[in-house]
Design a protein around this motif. Structure first.
Motif, PDB file in Angstrom:
ATOM      1  N   SER A 172      -0.322  25.787  12.223  1.00  0.00           N
ATOM      2  CA  SER A 172      -0.400  24.508  12.514  1.00  0.00           C
ATOM      3  C   SER A 172      -1.510  23.719  12.143  1.00  0.00           C
ATOM      4  N   ARG A 174      -1.661  20.890   8.994  1.00  0.00           N
ATOM      5  CA  ARG A 174      -2.265  19.259   9.135  1.00  0.00           C
ATOM      6  C   ARG A 174      -3.312  19.085   8.223  1.00  0.00           C
ATOM      7  N   HIS A 230       4.169  18.866   4.790  1.00  0.00           N
ATOM      8  CA  HIS A 230       5.238  18.411   5.745  1.00  0.00           C
ATOM      9  C   HIS A 230       6.443  19.121   5.498  1.00  0.00           C
TER      10      HIS A 230
END
Length: 230
Positions: free
Chosen positions: A76, A80, A85
């Protein structure tokens, strides 16, 4: 006399025998190997009620799950950080499965097997080993596999320019500098992962050794095979 001493067979290596007095073991002469001791003590542990054997169940189930969760946390953060995405499942699966499988194999090989074999006679040594194995495979390993993996994924993303990892020294330097700058934002999360893995690994290893001391090692112990003389 020197000739007789030279003809003596060398001392036999320590093996494992059924628990009891040394005279009783010599009388029965039932010496078994390390692998047989592990198998027999595993059978004894499996026969215990869940309230007593749960540390060994946790070592084979929950510790790998926690390692997989740590891999998802790293996944995660890196997604980011690199503004990725697309294809979330493609990155999440290997980051969860690889640390989990590695932890399952590593925990059994480096912690559970030595505990079952009676190789860890020091409680503090067992706790330290459990903590180190948990940190290495549950916190450091996901980060190690995550950096080159997400570098390759980011190459096709074109939102963050990640240096390519090649054998050239200059590229290694650029690669290291890039990730050093980026990972400074992950220091708090990473330290939290390390602390969590160290605590849970030490706790489970300690509980495994407690079970061995109270339930299993009263049935088996190491013995020395008597020397054979002419």
């Amino acid at each position: 006399m020197e000739t007789n001493e030279a003809q003596k067979s060398p001392p036999a290596a320590p093996t494992y025998g059924q628990y009891g007095s040394l005279e009783h073991q010599r009388h029965r002469a039932q010496y078994i190997t390390r692998s047989e001791v592990i198998n027999e003590q595993t059978r004894i542990v499996d026969a215990l009620p869940m309230s007593k054997r749960w540390p060994f169940e946790a070592g084979g189930t929950y510790i790998p799950i926690y390692a997989g969760i740590s891999g998802l946390i790293v996944n995660s953060f890196l997604r980011r950080m690199l503004i990725i995405h697309s294809r979330p499942l493609m990155t999440a699966l290997p980051m969860a499965i690889l640390p989990g499988l590695t932890m399952k194999i590593g925990w059994y090989g480096f912690v559970t097997m030595p505990v079952l074999a009676g190789d860890l006679n020091c409680a503090i040594c067992g706790e330290m080993r459990g903590g180190l194995v948990s940190v290495a495979l549950g916190a450091v390993y996901p980060m190690i596999i995550g950096l080159p993996f997400f570098s390759a994924v980011a190459q096709g993303n074109h939102k963050v320019q990640v240096p390519k990892l090649t054998m050239a020294v200059t590229n290694w330097a650029k690669f290291s500098q890039f990730w050093t700058r980026k990972l400074r934002f992950f220091k708090v999360q990473f330290v939290s992962l390390v602390i969590f893995q160290a605590v849970i690994g030490s706790f489970v290893a300690k509980k495994q050794m407690d079970v061995m001391e109270t339930e299993v090692l009263t049935k088996f112990t190491k013995v020395q095979v008597p020397d054979e003389e002419d």
